[in-house]
Design a protein around this motif. Sequence first.
Motif, PDB file in Angstrom:
ATOM      1  N   LYS A   4     -29.493-118.131  75.522  1.00 33.58           N
ATOM      2  CA  LYS A   4     -27.946-118.667  75.627  1.00 33.58           C
ATOM      3  C   LYS A   4     -28.180-120.124  76.212  1.00 33.58           C
ATOM      4  CE  LYS A   4     -23.684-118.309  78.078  1.00 33.58           C
ATOM      5  NZ  LYS A   4     -23.104-118.076  79.226  1.00 33.58           N
ATOM      6  N   MET A  23     -26.037-123.179  74.837  1.00 29.47           N
ATOM      7  CA  MET A  23     -25.171-123.896  75.718  1.00 29.47           C
ATOM      8  C   MET A  23     -25.343-125.594  75.764  1.00 29.47           C
ATOM      9  SD  MET A  23     -23.026-121.554  75.689  1.00 29.47           S
ATOM     10  CE  MET A  23     -21.843-122.105  76.794  1.00 29.47           C
ATOM     11  N   HIS A  26     -12.617-119.877  75.551  1.00 28.16           N
ATOM     12  CA  HIS A  26     -13.625-118.936  74.756  1.00 28.16           C
ATOM     13  C   HIS A  26     -14.205-118.039  75.918  1.00 28.16           C
ATOM     14  CE1 HIS A  26     -17.542-117.843  73.387  1.00 28.16           C
ATOM     15  NE2 HIS A  26     -16.965-118.015  72.189  1.00 28.16           N
ATOM     16  N   ALA A  32     -18.804-114.494  77.773  1.00 31.23           N
ATOM     17  CA  ALA A  32     -19.739-113.459  77.610  1.00 31.23           C
ATOM     18  C   ALA A  32     -20.878-114.127  77.141  1.00 31.23           C
ATOM     19  CB  ALA A  32     -19.181-112.448  76.616  1.00 31.23           C
ATOM     20  N   ASP A  33     -22.025-113.418  77.722  1.00 29.61           N
ATOM     21  CA  ASP A  33     -23.485-114.090  77.326  1.00 29.61           C
ATOM     22  C   ASP A  33     -24.077-113.519  75.985  1.00 29.61           C
ATOM     23  OD1 ASP A  33     -23.458-115.214  79.768  1.00 29.61           O
ATOM     24  OD2 ASP A  33     -24.610-113.482  80.721  1.00 29.61           O
ATOM     25  N   GLN A  34     -23.479-112.503  75.711  1.00 23.70           N
ATOM     26  CA  GLN A  34     -24.245-112.030  74.117  1.00 23.70           C
ATOM     27  C   GLN A  34     -23.688-112.675  73.046  1.00 23.70           C
ATOM     28  OE1 GLN A  34     -26.911-110.088  74.098  1.00 23.70           O
ATOM     29  NE2 GLN A  34     -26.814-109.376  76.496  1.00 23.70           N
ATOM     30  N   CYS A  35     -23.844-113.795  72.709  1.00 26.59           N
ATOM     31  CA  CYS A  35     -23.386-114.714  71.519  1.00 26.59           C
ATOM     32  C   CYS A  35     -23.432-113.899  70.329  1.00 26.59           C
ATOM     33  CB  CYS A  35     -24.065-115.975  71.201  1.00 26.59           C
ATOM     34  SG  CYS A  35     -24.424-117.109  72.666  1.00 26.59           S
TER      35      CYS A  35
HETATM   36  C1  HEC Z   1     -16.448-111.546  72.717  1.00 27.77           C
HETATM   37  C2  HEC Z   1     -16.924-112.325  71.507  1.00 27.77           C
HETATM   38  C3  HEC Z   1     -17.587-113.558  71.491  1.00 27.77           C
HETATM   39  C4  HEC Z   1     -18.691-113.874  72.171  1.00 27.77           C
HETATM   40  C5  HEC Z   1     -19.524-112.935  73.123  1.00 27.77           C
HETATM   41  C6  HEC Z   1     -19.000-115.197  72.089  1.00 27.77           C
HETATM   42  N1  HEC Z   1     -17.930-115.737  71.108  1.00 27.77           N
HETATM   43 FE1  HEC Z   1     -17.952-117.976  70.476  1.00 27.77          FE
HETATM   44  N2  HEC Z   1     -16.056-117.437  69.421  1.00 27.77           N
HETATM   45  C7  HEC Z   1     -15.711-116.136  69.390  1.00 27.77           C
HETATM   46  C8  HEC Z   1     -14.132-116.343  68.812  1.00 27.77           C
HETATM   47  C9  HEC Z   1     -13.325-115.073  68.381  1.00 27.77           C
HETATM   48  C10 HEC Z   1     -14.259-117.417  68.531  1.00 27.77           C
HETATM   49  C11 HEC Z   1     -12.643-118.418  67.760  1.00 27.77           C
HETATM   50  C12 HEC Z   1     -13.022-118.783  66.514  1.00 27.77           C
HETATM   51  C13 HEC Z   1     -13.934-117.780  65.536  1.00 27.77           C
HETATM   52  O1  HEC Z   1     -15.140-118.349  65.833  1.00 27.77           O
HETATM   53  O2  HEC Z   1     -13.609-117.330  64.690  1.00 27.77           O
HETATM   54  C14 HEC Z   1     -15.295-118.479  68.945  1.00 27.77           C
HETATM   55  C15 HEC Z   1     -15.760-119.669  68.663  1.00 27.77           C
HETATM   56  C16 HEC Z   1     -16.977-120.314  69.258  1.00 27.77           C
HETATM   57  C17 HEC Z   1     -17.509-121.530  68.758  1.00 27.77           C
HETATM   58  C18 HEC Z   1     -16.360-122.571  67.755  1.00 27.77           C
HETATM   59  C19 HEC Z   1     -16.668-122.271  66.410  1.00 27.77           C
HETATM   60  C20 HEC Z   1     -16.058-123.481  65.630  1.00 27.77           C
HETATM   61  O3  HEC Z   1     -16.573-124.339  65.204  1.00 27.77           O
HETATM   62  O4  HEC Z   1     -14.748-122.985  65.259  1.00 27.77           O
HETATM   63  C21 HEC Z   1     -18.492-121.861  69.131  1.00 27.77           C
HETATM   64  C22 HEC Z   1     -19.303-123.154  68.826  1.00 27.77           C
HETATM   65  C23 HEC Z   1     -18.881-120.478  69.727  1.00 27.77           C
HETATM   66  N3  HEC Z   1     -18.220-119.624  69.834  1.00 27.77           N
HETATM   67  C24 HEC Z   1     -20.085-120.337  70.546  1.00 27.77           C
HETATM   68  C25 HEC Z   1     -20.617-119.304  71.105  1.00 27.77           C
HETATM   69  C26 HEC Z   1     -21.945-119.193  72.049  1.00 27.77           C
HETATM   70  C27 HEC Z   1     -22.932-120.152  72.064  1.00 27.77           C
HETATM   71  C28 HEC Z   1     -21.741-117.843  72.608  1.00 27.77           C
HETATM   72  C29 HEC Z   1     -22.862-117.266  73.400  1.00 27.77           C
HETATM   73  C30 HEC Z   1     -22.965-118.169  74.691  1.00 27.77           C
HETATM   74  C31 HEC Z   1     -20.573-117.149  71.999  1.00 27.77           C
HETATM   75  N4  HEC Z   1     -19.971-118.169  71.329  1.00 27.77           N
HETATM   76  C32 HEC Z   1     -20.199-115.979  72.465  1.00 27.77           C
HETATM   77  C33 HEC Z   1     -16.088-114.832  70.028  1.00 27.77           C
HETATM   78  C34 HEC Z   1     -17.269-114.784  71.035  1.00 27.77           C
END
Ligand code: HEC
Length: 93
Positions: free
Chosen positions: A53, A57, A72, A75-78
């Motif tokens: 993670k 980040m 956004h 949560a840790d579990q990307c």
């Molecule tokens: C609980 C669900 C969830 C988790 C866990 C999560 N994400 Fe997301 N993330 C989303 C959602 C929903 C979006 C909104 C847009 C999409 O991607 O559909 C998003 C968007 C993003 C985007 C923008 C994408 C774009 O260019 O439009 C990035 C970068 C991103 N997340 C990175 C991460 C990273 C790094 C982690 C881990 C630290 C993480 N996310 C964990 C749900 C999550």
Amino acid sequence: MSDQQKLKWQPGKRDLIFLGIIAAVVLLLVLGTSERTTKAVPDDATHRAATSKAACMVCHGSAGIHPQPKGHTKADQCFQCHVQPKGWKGASR
Ligand code: HEC
Ligand code: HEC
């Protein structure tokens, strides 16, 4: 037999409106679920190399080159939400 039944039931205007509403609701539900899919992690060298993670980040933190959107989840579990690239070697996070 079935011909007779067909003749007895004449769909009125209200029946058609009712069927129309049901069709619209089903359509909305189907479209709604497909819109909610989270974007997958890009399948490129950068993303295959990031294995923690903290690594994610560096670029996706608020000071990185491609920050996570405002509001956004913290949560840790990307990979619980963003599908990991094929051939992923690291831990499932
Ligand atoms: C609980 C669900 C969830 C988790 C866990 C999560 N994400 Fe997301 N993330 C989303 C959602 C929903 C979006 C909104 C847009 C999409 O991607 O559909 C998003 C968007 C993003 C985007 C923008 C994408 C774009 O260019 O439009 C990035 C970068 C991103 N997340 C990175 C991460 C990273 C790094 C982690 C881990 C630290 C993480 N996310 C964990 C749900 C999550
Ligand atoms: C060296 C910088 C860097 C690292 C490390 C990195 N990313 Fe990214 N990421 C980017 C850039 C730049 C983009 C936008 C351009 C692209 O799609 O390649 C991006 C895009 C994304 C997107 C959105 C894809 C889309 O369709 O818009 C997600 C989700 C994502 N990264 C998740 C992650 C996760 C999870 C990690 C950790 C395993 C990670 N990234 C590590 C630079 C990085």
